[in-house]
Scaffold this motif. Structure first.
Motif, short mmCIF file in Angstrom:
data_model
loop_
_atom_site.label_atom_id
_atom_site.label_comp_id
_atom_site.label_asym_id
_atom_site.label_seq_id
_atom_site.Cartn_x
_atom_site.Cartn_y
_atom_site.Cartn_z
N GLY A 23 0.79 -1.22 0.00
CA GLY A 23 0.00 0.00 0.00
C GLY A 23 0.82 1.26 0.00
O GLY A 23 0.41 2.28 0.58
N VAL A 24 2.01 1.23 -0.64
CA VAL A 24 2.88 2.40 -0.71
C VAL A 24 3.29 2.65 -2.15
O VAL A 24 3.10 1.79 -3.02
N GLY A 25 3.89 3.82 -2.41
CA GLY A 25 4.36 4.18 -3.74
C GLY A 25 5.72 3.59 -4.05
O GLY A 25 6.49 3.23 -3.15
N ARG A 26 6.04 3.56 -5.34
CA ARG A 26 7.32 2.98 -5.80
C ARG A 26 8.52 3.71 -5.22
O ARG A 26 9.55 3.09 -4.93
N HIS A 27 8.40 5.03 -5.02
CA HIS A 27 9.53 5.82 -4.54
C HIS A 27 9.83 5.59 -3.05
O HIS A 27 10.83 6.08 -2.54
N LEU A 28 8.97 4.82 -2.37
CA LEU A 28 9.16 4.60 -0.94
C LEU A 28 9.65 3.19 -0.62
O LEU A 28 9.62 2.78 0.54
N VAL A 29 10.12 2.48 -1.64
CA VAL A 29 10.57 1.11 -1.40
C VAL A 29 11.90 0.84 -2.11
O VAL A 29 12.27 1.54 -3.06
N ASP A 30 12.59 -0.19 -1.64
CA ASP A 30 13.75 -0.74 -2.33
C ASP A 30 13.36 -2.09 -2.89
O ASP A 30 12.61 -2.86 -2.26
N VAL A 31 13.85 -2.39 -4.09
CA VAL A 31 13.44 -3.61 -4.79
C VAL A 31 14.65 -4.51 -5.03
O VAL A 31 15.70 -4.05 -5.49
#
Length: 224
Positions: A23-31
Motif C-alpha cells: 500500500g505504498v508508492g514505488r519511490h518509498l521502497v527498495d526492490v
C-alpha cells in the motif's frame, strides 16, 4: 511493515503486485529481483518474475540515520533529532564539544547539510531544504551578523563612505541584506567572486547599480 515478495509475468508486474500488498508508492521502497522471468520453450520451463520489496524508512528517519553514520565516520559521538516541517527539515545534532562540529563559521555544518540534501534528493526526490544546527549556533550566528550589519550601517551613514564586510556565503549575505532592507540611510550590494564574495554597505547618496543584485540576493536563498 516488513518486506514482501511479489510475482508476475514481468519484473514490473511483480513489483506492482508487491506494492499493492504494501500500500505504498514505488519511490518509498527498495526492490530486490529474486528471479528474472524466463519464457517457456515449446510450452515448457517458463517462469514468472519474483521480487522482494522492502519499505524504506521515512525521509526524516533516513536523514537521522545518514547523519549519524557520517558523524561516526568523522569521529564524533553524537545524537541526532530530526523535525520534518512543511518548509524545511531541521536536523539538530548534539555533540561534545560542539565547537569542533560547527567548524570555522559553520563550514562543517554546511558540509553535513549538503551531504544530507544530496542523499535525500537521490533516494526520495526530496527538494525540501535541510537545515543542520548544533547548540543553537545558527541563531547566534544570525544575531551576530545582524548586529555587524547595523554597526556597518551606522559607520557608513556617519562617515558617508561604503563599508565592506568580510567574505560570506550566500546564506550569510542574505541575512545582512535582509537586516538592512528598507534602512533609511544605507543600502547594500554584493561584490567579489566566489568564496571571496562580500557585502558592501553603501550610503544612499552613493547608491550604485549593484543594488539590483543585492535585492535579488535578499529575496532568495539561492544565488546565481
Amino acid at each position: 511493515m516488513s518486506a514482501v515478495e511479489g510475482t508476475g509475468r514481468t519484473i514490473e508486474e511483480a513489483i506492482e503486485n508487491a506494492l499493492l500488498i504494501l500500500g505504498v508508492g514505488r519511490h518509498l521502497v527498495d526492490v530486490e529481483v529474486l528471479e528474472d522471468p524466463r519464457p517457456a520453450i515449446l510450452g515448457f520451463g517458463g517462469r514468472g518474475a519474483r521480487v522482494r520489496v522492502t519499505p524504506r524508512p521515512s525521509p526524516a528517519e533516513a536523514a537521522r540515520k545518514f547523519a549519524l553514520t557520517v558523524l561516526t565516520l568523522m569521529g564524533y559521538s553524537a545524537s541526532v533529532r530530526v523535525n520534518e516541517g512543511p518548509d524545511a527539515m531541521a536536523v539538530e545534532v548534539a555533540s561534545q564539544p560542539s565547537g569542533v562540529l560547527i567548524g570555522r563559521r559553520g563550514r562543517t555544518l554546511d558540509a553535513l547539510e549538503l551531504l544530507l540534501t544530496v542523499h535525500l534528493q537521490r533516494r526520495y526526490g526530496l527538494k525540501t531544504p535541510v537545515l543542520v544546527d548544533t547548540a543553537g549556533y545558527r541563531k547566534r550566528r544570525e544575531a551576530a551578523l545582524v548586529a555587524e550589519a547595523h554597526r556597518a550601517a551606522t559607520t557608513a551613514a556617519r562617515e558617508k563612505r561604503p563599508v565592506a564586510l568580510e567574505p560570506m556565503d550566500p546564506r550569510e549575505r542574505r541575512i545582512v541584506h535582509l537586516a538592512l532592507r528598507g534602512h533609511p540611510e544605507v543600502t547594500t550590494a554584493s561584490e567579489g567572486e566566489e568564496d571571496l564574495r562580500y557585502v558592501v554597505v553603501v550610503p544612499r547618496m552613493e547608491k550604485s547599480s549593484a543594488q539590483e543584485e543585492a535585492d535579488e540576493e535578499s529575496g532568495s536563498t539561492d544565488e546565481t
